[in-house]
Scaffold this active site. Structure first.
Site, mmCIF file in Angstrom:
data_model
loop_
_atom_site.group_PDB
_atom_site.id
_atom_site.type_symbol
_atom_site.label_atom_id
_atom_site.label_comp_id
_atom_site.label_asym_id
_atom_site.label_seq_id
_atom_site.Cartn_x
_atom_site.Cartn_y
_atom_site.Cartn_z
ATOM 1 N N GLU A 71 0.814 -1.210 0.000
ATOM 2 C CA GLU A 71 0.000 0.000 0.000
ATOM 3 C C GLU A 71 0.848 1.261 0.000
ATOM 4 O O GLU A 71 0.648 2.147 -0.820
ATOM 5 C CB GLU A 71 -0.932 0.004 1.222
ATOM 6 C CG GLU A 71 -1.829 1.230 1.279
ATOM 7 C CD GLU A 71 -2.794 1.203 2.453
ATOM 8 O OE1 GLU A 71 -3.331 2.277 2.789
ATOM 9 O OE2 GLU A 71 -3.018 0.128 3.029
ATOM 10 N N ARG A 106 -7.064 2.718 14.219
ATOM 11 C CA ARG A 106 -7.982 1.591 14.034
ATOM 12 C C ARG A 106 -7.880 0.613 15.196
ATOM 13 O O ARG A 106 -8.893 0.026 15.612
ATOM 14 C CB ARG A 106 -7.729 0.888 12.702
ATOM 15 C CG ARG A 106 -8.768 -0.191 12.397
ATOM 16 C CD ARG A 106 -8.738 -0.630 10.958
ATOM 17 N NE ARG A 106 -9.372 0.320 10.050
ATOM 18 C CZ ARG A 106 -10.661 0.310 9.740
ATOM 19 N NH1 ARG A 106 -11.474 -0.585 10.289
ATOM 20 N NH2 ARG A 106 -11.153 1.185 8.895
ATOM 21 N N GLU A 119 -11.042 -7.594 5.071
ATOM 22 C CA GLU A 119 -10.347 -7.619 6.359
ATOM 23 C C GLU A 119 -11.135 -8.215 7.519
ATOM 24 O O GLU A 119 -10.539 -8.859 8.397
ATOM 25 C CB GLU A 119 -9.932 -6.190 6.737
ATOM 26 C CG GLU A 119 -8.905 -5.588 5.813
ATOM 27 C CD GLU A 119 -8.692 -4.109 6.087
ATOM 28 O OE1 GLU A 119 -7.628 -3.773 6.626
ATOM 29 O OE2 GLU A 119 -9.599 -3.308 5.792
#
Length: 1351
Positions: A827, A905, A1287
């Site tokens: 990413e 997160r 995910e």
């Protein structure tokens, strides 16, 4: 007598072999080149992939056919092309995936067809290797058993699928051993009928007009592997057979390396006399790695495989068996079975153990070519077989031209030191003699590794015992691998046991003696000192129990210690999903289990990846990397590197504009200028005409470096007060004030009576995408650059190139076709490769390419963040959660990268599925001297939830509460608010929990587990339920957007470009489905070519599980615009077809292209002040139930069964979604069990390839594997009522961890009466499992290893 050094004296000096039926004649190739490189670079056969270059992943599997020199018969066997030296295929025929089927030619092999139809590929990079492994088996055994299929896949790894669909496809070729019939339709819970399911009536219930299906694929319609098809396979080349190539001697010289391949035994002896230090080569498993990664010189190589005498095997009457060392390990295995069958088991106890051990020795592709001689001569201290030879008192036959034959026992005098034996330089190891077992003798061998299949041993033990009629020990030999620098006999213990009676008393003597004799220092190479000692003693205890039970000794309990005995060979699996609604148009593909759009091409090798692109006149880069983790770079000397032919030049920090750095925070140096901040950090790059030349030259660069003390662990960073960003916080009490002006609640913990406090550690995880990171840059006119990259975030690469090279973005195009897996690891890391490649391309005006070897990729690109999670929680008298203080500490590495998002997160998932009266959550991002840890599937969520689930378990054990009841009373209810401010709508946690509990028969099986544990002392089972909640969306608001470009051509075909990219998750397939539905055309009319910045600008990375959500909305938006434009033509010609309306629109000059745009919900949380918000639009829920069995004496485990219920709304494609669930679960299973990153205290990374880092193999996947999509969950927040899937399922892999912990707890309670909570950090490796099973074998205090550290 001819001169054996004279090449002219050999039958052939030209390399001749066949590939896919075509003759290859080679006069100019480096003998050190591997077959994989030759196939790809020379023959342009790119179906054979390279994933590791060390024979550990199977992506390069090919089939090799030869005439056996000892029998004259044709043999077919699989092999790792990345290990096979190109000269090793002289006179042989190679078959690659291109040779058995082709989409372009309209012919798929039944293996390819079934694998594609079973949805057995995702990213597709590993797929050709799996195909060729299975193909090699079918060429030898057209109707194999399931056991043979399982063995054929040893050594093949898949990171995407979870293995279930691969096994299902291949098991369809299996023959039922009872009926003799081919099993074309795999079992469904033991039955072929769809309605017969252990899940009861719920499986086949009707919901209105929608049925539930139990299987994604029916392979009964696929082509059978008939005799007619078998007859059409490539035949062995007539030339090789007619001209007896197997009997021809062969010699070859190139690039300072001479290859000698004699066929006469006396010539081999002469060669060893005149070239005593020449390397003998067979399987090449050791030498290939030395050549690849240590760049050793290799002036002479001798290949003895074509010498008939070395393949000799015979029975020596009343002695044993004689086996020539030219036999492969697979040959030896087959011979062992043959001898056992003919001679009877009583005489063949040692042979049986050799056969059993060979099953776990490496993978089948290695065993097919590796020889026993290499295994003995390399003298590995962790060899699987050498302890067996030593305990069995096996002998080897040595021979030399000067001294003749010599027979030596493999005993305590054979291994002189680390990797050293008594074998002289001019001797060859001709044969091994393995004895029969005598009457009243006993033999056993044991091995424990990080992963059962295809893994090197931690410890191997072998035990031989002879007793007299009174059970007095006459002979005892105890041998260990992994307990010293050499394979070691426990001589002192053996001496103590001799003459003693075999009873309970001898056990104590043996264990006490082994404890003293085998003790290891805490800094022993390889670490795990206490565990290894415990294994040595546990192995002996297993042997003691086995012998005692065979003897029927009174007073010694009969305890079975083998686990996994109840596991079926085949699959018992269901995939439960809803069919589309009755009346849905047949051309509407949404909701149907359509196979991956590239699935067929994956299986044939025709799906192209970056490294498959052939680029003329291309330069290749290789990094000069830091050998230390912290220090100062004083100077660089390139002189030796620049002397290598083919080297063009180098770049380093001097080629980078002053002050320019990589990353969102511009904090990552492109090259080291002065300060070195992690091991493997790029210091410079050599560029050359060839990849291998560049790598070798880079290894010759001399660095003058001053070392400094690194900060490696979270503990180090906290003490040094060093962080990559300010601390974060969330205070749920701030949500109580609507204006946000109030102060947070200050908790007085003294008011609570029931408080639990603790800490847990969770290790990182290597992405291990099968395709390593790569980049190709084309320089064009006017500073234009075209960049092809294997990356998830082409916009980030776009931005970084523009920033670092001072080129406006409109002159740069970044594109990607597909990548071979990403999982977040591709990413943010693309610029690490793209910027140096672009610098070289601009500097030279030539295309520049860089591809990282696995060894380097794992050092440079970062991993999942390791975490330490500290918690404090209060509950009331009913078990309700009142207050929580939760601190996440992350090891971020040397720069920020994506650590802020990962931490956020983790914090917003610290509640998991539970309601807390008050919660204060903190996040600290530690700066250390490691490569920057980065995004990984789950992006911090799994770490946060793991801390919470550990905390809840701690509460239950501390206060003796039922864990399931405790969770149920604290589950979120509909509409409740999380600590970070999100109100939960369509909260389905209870639904998935209850459905999973029922489907898995959890309550009944829990009682069965309790009964099993009472009946078994050293085998324990655990069963556990684990729920999850995962918020969908990026953490940054601006990232929650996507664009699309939809173009209709005049023939009616449609080209879609969108902001996402394909990495195996099926995004392109889903977008084709969306476009087909929106335009109301057959999906065959829609195509996606690639993802590129000149089609869709400013694209967010394909991450955060929102690829389908955002891009689906963008595609839908573009299609709606086109539909509006076409509406007038449809009304004017209602009987017309799609093509008619399109052509008329073109004639009337109506635009047939449209850009679409889509956004998803996001409200930012204030992590600096702690005030929450409605961060995500929705959550995904799921529950898993897992049952495991552990070996309490060794720490080994089996995952027996997994049941998952997942809420993913109205599935866009059940096949893709269930594939994502299965793959994510197995990846999570690896994260929480066997995947362990090992780093030295000085910051040196030890785990840099499949040899040292173990992801789950097909053997690890549960054979009972049921996945159910929650029905009736329609999500109004996403495209066509679907939900994200990439995910959310990953955390369910932790269910295995907690089930293992339950099994350990059962043992602790029984052995020591310990009911209290105990800390078990993640991952639950074999070492941690054994150490948690406290008993008398664990002596002294728990040692802290000085070899590796917890980061």
């Amino acid at each position: 007598m001819h001169d054996v050094l004279e090449l002219e004296s050999y039958d052939s000096k030209i390399l001749v072999f066949y590939v896919n039926g075509k003759r290859v004649e080679e006069k100019d190739v480096d003998p050190k080149m591997t077959l994989a490189t030759y196939l790809r670079d020379k023959l342009k056969l790119t179906g054979t992939k390279i994933g590791c270059n060390e024979g550990g992943c199977g992506a390069c599997t090919v089939m090799i056919s030869q005439i056996a020199v000892e029998t004259g018969k044709i043999q077919h066997f699989s092999a790792n092309a990345c290990l096979m030296p190109i000269c090793g295929v002289y006179g042989k025929a190679v078959t690659t995936v291109e040779g058995i089927g082709s989409v372009a030619k309209g012919r798929l092999h039944p293996i390819q067809e079934r694998l594609a139809n079973a949805h057995g590929s995702q990213c597709g990079f590993c797929t050709p290797g799996f195909v060729m492994a299975m193909y090699s088996l079918l060429r030898n055994t057209p109707n194999p058993t399931i056991k043979q299929i399982n063995e054929s896949l040893q050594g093949n790894l898949c990171r995407c699928t979870g293995y279930r669909p691969i096994l299902e496809a291949f098991y369809s070729f299996a023959i039922d051993q009872e009926s003799g019939m081919v099993n074309a339709t795999p079992e469904i819970n033991g039955n072929a009928e769809e309605g017969a399911c252990g899940m009861g009536e719920n499986c086949c219930k009707n919901e209105g007009n929608r049925k539930q299906k139990l299987k994604l694929s029916d392979l009964s319609s696929c082509a059978d592997y008939t005799k007619e098809l078998q007859a059409q396979e490539l035949i062995f080349p007539a030339e090789l057979k007619l001209h007896n190539f197997e009997k021809q001697s062969f010699a070859y010289e190139h690039c300072h390396t001479k290859w000698y391949q004699p066929t006469k035994y006396e010539d081999l002896l002469t060669l060893k006399r005149v070239l005593p230090h020449a390397r003998l080569i067979s399987g090449n498993s050791e030498l290939a790695i030395e050549l690849k990664f240590r760049f050793i010189d290799l002036p002479a190589v001798i290949n003895p495989r074509q010498i008939a005498e070395l393949h000799e095997k015979r029975i020596l009457e009343n002695v044993g068996v004689y086996m020539g060392t030219g036999m492969s390990l697979s040959d030896i295995d087959r011979y062992m079975l043959e001898v056992i069958e003919n001679q009877g088991k009583e005489k063949c106890g040692i042979f049986e153990k050799v056969h059993e051990m060979l099953h776990w020795f490496a993978g089948i592709h290695v065993r097919n070519v590796a020889s026993i001689a290499g295994n003995i001569a390399t003298a590995s201290p962790i060899s699987d077989l050498n302890p067996i030879w030593m305990a069995a008192n096996a002998k080897i036959v040595l021979d030399s031209d000067a001294r003749g034959e010599q027979i030596l026992p493999i005993d305590q005098n054979f291994f002189l030191g680390y990797r050293k034996t008594v074998i002289e330089a001019d001797q060859i190891l001709k044969a091994i003699i393995v004895p029969f077992t005598k009457p009243n003798s006993y033999f056993e061998a044991y091995k424990q590794a990080q992963r059962r299949e295809d893994d090197i041993a931690i410890v191997t033990g072998a035990f031989y015992l002879e007793l007299d009629k009174e059970n007095i020990v006459d002979v005892c030999r105890i041998s260990y691998g992994g307990m010293a620098p050499v394979t070691k006999l426990a001589l002192k213990t053996m001496e103590q046991l001799k003459g003693k009676k075999w009873d309970k008393r001898i056990l104590e003597v043996a264990l006490n003696s082994l404890n003293d004799e085998m003790k290891l220092p805490s800094n022993v190479p390889g670490g795990m000192a206490q565990y290894r000692l415990t294994l040595a003693k546990s192995f002996f205890y297993k042997f003691f129990l086995k012998v005692s039970n065979d003897l029927g000794i009174v007073g010694i309990d009969s305890h079975q210690t083998r686990i996994g005995l109840d596991i079926p060979e085949g699959l018992i699996a269901t995939q439960v999903y809803q069919e589309v609604k009755e009346g849905q148009k047949i051309e509407d593909p949404v909701g149907r289990p359509i196979k991956h759009v590239s699935g067929d091409r994956h299986t044939t090798g025709e799906a192209l990846y970056l490294d498959d692109i052939q680029v003329p006149d291309c330069l290749h880069l290789a990094y000069v990397m830091s050998p230390i983790s912290c220090g100062t770079l004083n100077s660089i000397d390139y002189s030796k590197a620049l002397e290598i032919d083919g080297v063009i030049g180098y770049i380093d920090a001097n080629d980078v504009a002053k002050g320019v750095k990589l990353g969102h925070h511009s904090d990552t140096p492109i090259f080291v200028a002065d300060k070195i901040t992690y091991h493997g950090q790029p210091i410079a790059a050599i560029y050359a005409t060839d990849h291998e030349i560049a790598r070798k030259a880079a290894s010759l660069v001399k660095l003058d470096i001053s070392r400094e003390t690194p900060i490696v662990t979270i503990e180090d960073a906290l003490k040094a007060d060093t962080f990559v960003a300010p601390h974060f916080k969330i205070h749920s009490s701030l949500l109580e004030n609507e204006n946000g002006n109030g102060e947070r609640k200050i908790v007085d913990w003294k008011i609570y009576n029931r408080i639990t406090e603790g800490s847990i550690e969770m290790g990182g995880q290597e992405h291990f995408y099968l395709e390593t990171q790569q980049c190709l840059v084309y320089p064009n006119e006017n500073d234009e650059l075209e960049v092809i990259i294997s990356n998830q975030g082409i916009n980030d690469v776009h931005i970084e190139l523009a920033k670092c090279l001072s080129i406006p973005q409109h002159k740069i195009v970044v594109k990607v076709k597909r990548i071979g897996g990403g999982f977040g690891g591709k990413e943010s890391t693309g610029a690490i490769l793209a910027v140096p490649a672009a610098i070289v391309a601009r500097k030279t005006g030539k295309p520049a390419k860089i591809k990282l070897e696995r060894f380097d990729d794992m050092a440079i690109t970062g991993t999942r963040h390791p975490f330490r999670l500290d918690y404090k929680v209060a509950i009331d008298e009913n078990g309700k959660f009142l207050d929580m203080e939760f601190t996440c500490n992350a090891n971020c590495g040397h720069t920020v990268d994506l650590s802020m998002g990962v931490m956020q997160r983790a914090m917003v998932h610290a509640d998991n599925v539970y309601k807390f009266g008050n919660a204060d959550i903190y996040g600290r991002m530690c700066r250390t001297n490691l490569s920057s840890n980065t995004a990984f599937r789950g992006f911090g969520g799994p770490q946060g939830m793991f801390g919470t689930e550990t905390m809840v378990k701690h509460i239950a054990e501390q206060f003796d509460l039922d864990i399931d009841h405790l969770r149920e009373i604290n589950f979120y209810d509909e509409g409740e608010c999380t600590p970070f401010g999100m109100h939960l709508r369509q909260c389905n946690v209870r639904r998935t929990w209850e459905e999973c509990r029922v489907n898995s028969e959890y309550d009944k099986r829990k009682k069965d587990v309790e009964k099993y544990n009472k009946e078994n002392k050293y085998r324990k089972r655990g069963i556990y339920l684990t729920p999850t909640k995962f918020g969908i969306g990026f953490g940054l608001k601006q990232l929650n957007q996507a664009g699309a470009l939809v173009m209709i051509y005049t023939d009616g075909s449609v080209l879609v470009s969108h902001a996402g990219m394909e990495m195996g998750q099926g995004l392109h397939t889903k977008m084709l489905q969306v476009a087909a539905r929106c335009l109301q055309i057959p999906i065959e009319k829609v195509h996606i070519n690639n993802s590129a910045t000149d089609k869709v600008p400013n694209a967010s990375a394909t991450a955060a599980s929102v690829g389908s959500d955002m891009n689906g909305l963008a595609v839908q938006n573009a299609c709606e615009q086109l539909n509006q434009r076409l509406e007038q033509f449809k009304k004017a010609n209602p009987e017309g077809k799609w093509e008619d309306w399109v052509r008329q629109a073109y004639v009337d000059r109506v635009s047939l292209s449209a850009t679409g745009f889509g956004i998803i919900h996001h409200e930012p949380v204030d992590f600096f002040n702690g005030k929450g918000a409605e961060l995500f639009g929705y959550c995904v829920y799921g529950t898993a139930c897992c049952e495991v069995e552990i070996d309490c004496l060794t720490g080994d485990h089996h995952l027996l069964r997994t049941d998952i219920v997942m809420d993913i709304g109205e599935s866009l494609n059940p096949a893709i979604d269930i594939g994502q669930i299965e793959g994510a679960f197995i990846q999570g299973y690896g994260l929480f069990t066997m995947e362990e990153i090992k780093i030295r205290p000085d910051g040196i990374r030890l785990t840099r390839g499949p040899g040292t880092y173990k992801i789950p193999s097909a053997d690890d996947a549960p054979r009972h594997f049921n996945v159910s999509l929650l029905s009736g969950s329609s999500n109004k927040m996403a495209i066509f009522s679907s939900k994200a899937v990439g995910e959310p399922p990953l955390f369910l892999g932790s269910c295995v961890f907690f089930a293992i912990r339950e099994a350990c707890r059962a043992y602790r309670i029984e052995e020591l009466g310990k009911h209290e909570y105990f800390v078990m950090n993640s991952p639950a490796t074999a070492e941690r499992i054994r150490m948690a099973c406290e008993d008398g074998f664990l002596t002294g205090e728990m040692q802290k290893s000085d070899w590796t550290i917890t980061v």
